[in-house]
Structure formats: structure tokens, C-alpha cells
Design a protein around this motif. Sequence first.
Motif, PDB file in Angstrom:
ATOM      1  N   ALA A  89       0.828  -1.207   0.000  1.00 34.76           N
ATOM      2  CA  ALA A  89       0.000   0.000   0.000  1.00 34.76           C
ATOM      3  C   ALA A  89       0.861   1.256   0.000  1.00 34.76           C
ATOM      4  O   ALA A  89       0.544   2.242  -0.687  1.00 34.76           O
ATOM      5  CB  ALA A  89      -0.933  -0.009   1.212  1.00 34.76           C
ATOM      6  N   PHE A 119      -6.613   3.745  -5.208  1.00 30.73           N
ATOM      7  CA  PHE A 119      -7.187   3.983  -3.882  1.00 30.73           C
ATOM      8  C   PHE A 119      -7.855   2.716  -3.346  1.00 30.73           C
ATOM      9  O   PHE A 119      -7.645   2.328  -2.195  1.00 30.73           O
ATOM     10  CB  PHE A 119      -8.221   5.113  -3.948  1.00 30.73           C
ATOM     11  CG  PHE A 119      -7.697   6.438  -3.508  1.00 30.73           C
ATOM     12  CD1 PHE A 119      -7.175   6.623  -2.250  1.00 30.73           C
ATOM     13  CD2 PHE A 119      -7.743   7.530  -4.362  1.00 30.73           C
ATOM     14  CE1 PHE A 119      -6.700   7.859  -1.838  1.00 30.73           C
ATOM     15  CE2 PHE A 119      -7.271   8.773  -3.972  1.00 30.73           C
ATOM     16  CZ  PHE A 119      -6.749   8.934  -2.704  1.00 30.73           C
ATOM     17  N   GLN A 162      -5.293   0.078  -2.402  1.00 23.84           N
ATOM     18  CA  GLN A 162      -4.634   0.387  -1.134  1.00 23.84           C
ATOM     19  C   GLN A 162      -5.530   0.038   0.054  1.00 23.84           C
ATOM     20  O   GLN A 162      -5.070  -0.531   1.050  1.00 23.84           O
ATOM     21  CB  GLN A 162      -4.260   1.863  -1.078  1.00 23.84           C
ATOM     22  CG  GLN A 162      -3.099   2.249  -1.978  1.00 23.84           C
ATOM     23  CD  GLN A 162      -2.829   3.737  -1.912  1.00 23.84           C
ATOM     24  OE1 GLN A 162      -3.700   4.560  -2.189  1.00 23.84           O
ATOM     25  NE2 GLN A 162      -1.620   4.101  -1.547  1.00 23.84           N
ATOM     26  N   PHE A 163      -6.802   0.413  -0.055  1.00 21.78           N
ATOM     27  CA  PHE A 163      -7.734   0.134   1.032  1.00 21.78           C
ATOM     28  C   PHE A 163      -7.865  -1.379   1.252  1.00 21.78           C
ATOM     29  O   PHE A 163      -7.826  -1.870   2.383  1.00 21.78           O
ATOM     30  CB  PHE A 163      -9.092   0.746   0.720  1.00 21.78           C
ATOM     31  CG  PHE A 163      -9.931   1.027   1.942  1.00 21.78           C
ATOM     32  CD1 PHE A 163      -9.567   0.576   3.200  1.00 21.78           C
ATOM     33  CD2 PHE A 163     -11.106   1.753   1.826  1.00 21.78           C
ATOM     34  CE1 PHE A 163     -10.350   0.845   4.314  1.00 21.78           C
ATOM     35  CE2 PHE A 163     -11.898   2.029   2.931  1.00 21.78           C
ATOM     36  CZ  PHE A 163     -11.511   1.562   4.183  1.00 21.78           C
ATOM     37  N   LEU A 183      -4.757  -2.739   2.979  1.00 21.74           N
ATOM     38  CA  LEU A 183      -4.714  -2.403   4.402  1.00 21.74           C
ATOM     39  C   LEU A 183      -5.753  -3.204   5.180  1.00 21.74           C
ATOM     40  O   LEU A 183      -5.502  -3.615   6.328  1.00 21.74           O
ATOM     41  CB  LEU A 183      -4.938  -0.905   4.588  1.00 21.74           C
ATOM     42  CG  LEU A 183      -3.803  -0.018   4.067  1.00 21.74           C
ATOM     43  CD1 LEU A 183      -4.208   1.457   4.090  1.00 21.74           C
ATOM     44  CD2 LEU A 183      -2.536  -0.221   4.895  1.00 21.74           C
ATOM     45  N   SER A 232      -8.828   2.144   7.622  1.00 19.88           N
ATOM     46  CA  SER A 232      -9.254   3.414   7.049  1.00 19.88           C
ATOM     47  C   SER A 232      -8.376   4.567   7.533  1.00 19.88           C
ATOM     48  O   SER A 232      -8.010   5.447   6.755  1.00 19.88           O
ATOM     49  CB  SER A 232     -10.719   3.669   7.401  1.00 19.88           C
ATOM     50  OG  SER A 232     -11.218   4.780   6.708  1.00 19.88           O
ATOM     51  N   LEU A 260      -5.122   4.394   5.744  1.00 19.95           N
ATOM     52  CA  LEU A 260      -5.251   4.897   4.373  1.00 19.95           C
ATOM     53  C   LEU A 260      -5.129   6.411   4.351  1.00 19.95           C
ATOM     54  O   LEU A 260      -4.466   6.980   3.466  1.00 19.95           O
ATOM     55  CB  LEU A 260      -6.592   4.457   3.791  1.00 19.95           C
ATOM     56  CG  LEU A 260      -6.869   4.844   2.343  1.00 19.95           C
ATOM     57  CD1 LEU A 260      -5.990   4.045   1.398  1.00 19.95           C
ATOM     58  CD2 LEU A 260      -8.344   4.634   1.988  1.00 19.95           C
ATOM     59  N   TRP A 261      -5.751   7.079   5.299  1.00 21.69           N
ATOM     60  CA  TRP A 261      -5.677   8.536   5.380  1.00 21.69           C
ATOM     61  C   TRP A 261      -4.251   8.996   5.688  1.00 21.69           C
ATOM     62  O   TRP A 261      -3.751   9.954   5.087  1.00 21.69           O
ATOM     63  CB  TRP A 261      -6.638   9.046   6.454  1.00 21.69           C
ATOM     64  CG  TRP A 261      -6.602  10.522   6.639  1.00 21.69           C
ATOM     65  CD1 TRP A 261      -7.252  11.469   5.895  1.00 21.69           C
ATOM     66  CD2 TRP A 261      -5.886  11.247   7.637  1.00 21.69           C
ATOM     67  NE1 TRP A 261      -6.974  12.724   6.367  1.00 21.69           N
ATOM     68  CE2 TRP A 261      -6.142  12.627   7.437  1.00 21.69           C
ATOM     69  CE3 TRP A 261      -5.047  10.855   8.687  1.00 21.69           C
ATOM     70  CZ2 TRP A 261      -5.583  13.610   8.246  1.00 21.69           C
ATOM     71  CZ3 TRP A 261      -4.492  11.837   9.494  1.00 21.69           C
ATOM     72  CH2 TRP A 261      -4.761  13.201   9.265  1.00 21.69           C
ATOM     73  N   ASN A 286      -1.878   8.372   2.510  1.00 15.85           N
ATOM     74  CA  ASN A 286      -2.245   9.064   1.271  1.00 15.85           C
ATOM     75  C   ASN A 286      -2.427  10.561   1.425  1.00 15.85           C
ATOM     76  O   ASN A 286      -2.313  11.302   0.438  1.00 15.85           O
ATOM     77  CB  ASN A 286      -3.534   8.470   0.692  1.00 15.85           C
ATOM     78  CG  ASN A 286      -3.265   7.298  -0.222  1.00 15.85           C
ATOM     79  OD1 ASN A 286      -2.339   7.310  -1.018  1.00 15.85           O
ATOM     80  ND2 ASN A 286      -4.064   6.259  -0.093  1.00 15.85           N
TER      81      ASN A 286
END
Length: 310
Positions: free
Chosen positions: A42, A212, A215-216, A219, A280, A283-284, A287
Motif C-alpha cells: 500500500a 485507492f 490500497q484500502f 490495508l 481506514s 489509508l488517510w 495518502n
Amino acid sequence: MSLLTLGLLYRSVFAAPDTAAAWRALLATALGGAGRGPVLAALALVPVNWGLEAWKWHRLARHLEPVRFGRSLRAVLVGLTLGFATPNRVGDYAGRILELKSRRVSALGAVFLGRYCQLVATVVAGGAGLLYFLLTFYLAGYPAAQLGVIVTAVVVCGLVLVPLYRSRLLVAALGLWRPLRRFRPALAVMPTYPARALHAVLALSGLRYAVFCGQFLLLLRAYGVGTALGPGLAAVAGTFLFKSLVPSLNALADVGVRELSATHLFGLLGQAPLPVLSASLSLWVINIALPSAAGLLLVPGLRVWRGRSA
């Protein structure tokens, strides 16, 4: 509202001793155990993600003036940093516009066009994702209602393309309402983009959306969330749609919207909220937070600051 949302998330997940301990165990598993590979994958996709965004902006900006890809990447990172703490990330517009030498009013419309293309990808994919949940969990056994929501979803997906390929109608409609007339000079550049350019920007938006989602999913796997690929993609798409449709005060506000949406949709699939929330949040961080910190190093070099120094 955003502070209240984040506060509720903190109280329900991190403040409780049991869940705090479970979260630390999840982090240890994801970063030091079997989840290390998906996390690294990711992270490796972060440059791909923002490289695609820079390529998209390069494709839009070169319609206005000659621009190198390096300047486009710089503009994207600076815009990400400036948009981090501004309402609805309007600083993203400033970061990209200030990197151009001329036609900055038209550049405002170009930025809007790029963001709208990304929204089209989000709405189309997110509509399909939410459609899965509606048909599976809420409207099972109601064929007439199912048909109605399917037709509605198709119509909405078609309508979001109208301002893109019939942008002259959008510009004309802005003139009918006085408060919106101020945006006409900026959006007047949209009809000047040929269809081939719009196809390219839409394709890049779709590729970035796929990154996106990938990646999610990586994770989620790292934190031990086990769902079938189809329902998992539907939940991810629905989460991104909710986040895009809710206005935010800044990038931190997006955290609460995305996390609440993700935990609800994955909860319908029988997944515990804590691993979903952790994925989540991660991810934030990778990114948005980390690239924003990197872009902070570029902000002092903006042309506007150089002009003031001179």
C-alpha cells in the motif's frame, strides 16, 4: 461537527482500555507480522497515486500553457498541503494555480474539471457499491423497489456525465442564477477541452480510483479483515462515495466521515469495526498526511513567495 465525530470515534474505539489494547495488538500484527507485506505494498502505491494525479493535472494544464511534468507534480503536492486545513480543500486550487505563469482564471476551471472527473469515477463506482448493499440487505424480496433503485442509479450515473461532455449547458446555466455568475469566467474554459482530452482525464481518474481501492483492500487484509472480493469492493466504493458527497471543513473532517461509513458498511458484512477503522485511518495517513508533510517542504518555494521576496 467534524470535532464531534472524531470525539465519538475516539471515545468508542481508543479511549476504552480493552479496545485500546486490541488496537495496539492489531498495529503490531499489521506492521510486524503477516500484515507487513500488504502495508508495504500500500505504501508503494502512494507515489503511483499522486503520480497519476500529477499526470492528470499535467494533461489539463498543458491545454492552458506549456508545463513540465515536474511542475505539475510540484503543484499537486503543494495544493495537497494547502488544502489540508482549508474548507473543502480549496487550497488545492491555490497550490495549482500559483504554479502557472498565466491564465490563472482559466486554471481555476481546469482544476474544477479534474476534480469533477474524479467525482464521476467515485459516483459511478460508489453507486454500484451502494446498489449491492441496497439490493442485498434492505430491498431483498421487493422486486419492484429493486428495479426502481437500479433505474435511479443508472439515471444518476448518466446525469453526472452531462456537465462533463455538455459543459456549455453548465456554463449557460450559471448565468441564470446571479450568485453563481461569478464562476462563469473560470468554467468557460471547460468547453474548450476536446473530447479526447476528457477521455484521457476520465481514464486517469479511473486508474487513480482503482489505486485507492487497491490500497484500502491491502490495508484491510493487513488488519485481518476477511471479506470476499466483490462485497469488499462494494463496501470500499460506498465508503468513498459517502466521503465525497459530504462537505468537510478540512482534511481531518474527512477522517470521521470515511471511518463511520466504512465501519457501517463492513459491519453489514459481519466485520468487526476496529480492524476496519484501523485500515481506514492508515489509508488517510499514508495518502493524505504523509504527502501533505512532504508538500510542506515545497510551499516556501511558491512563485508568490519568491515574488514577495524580490
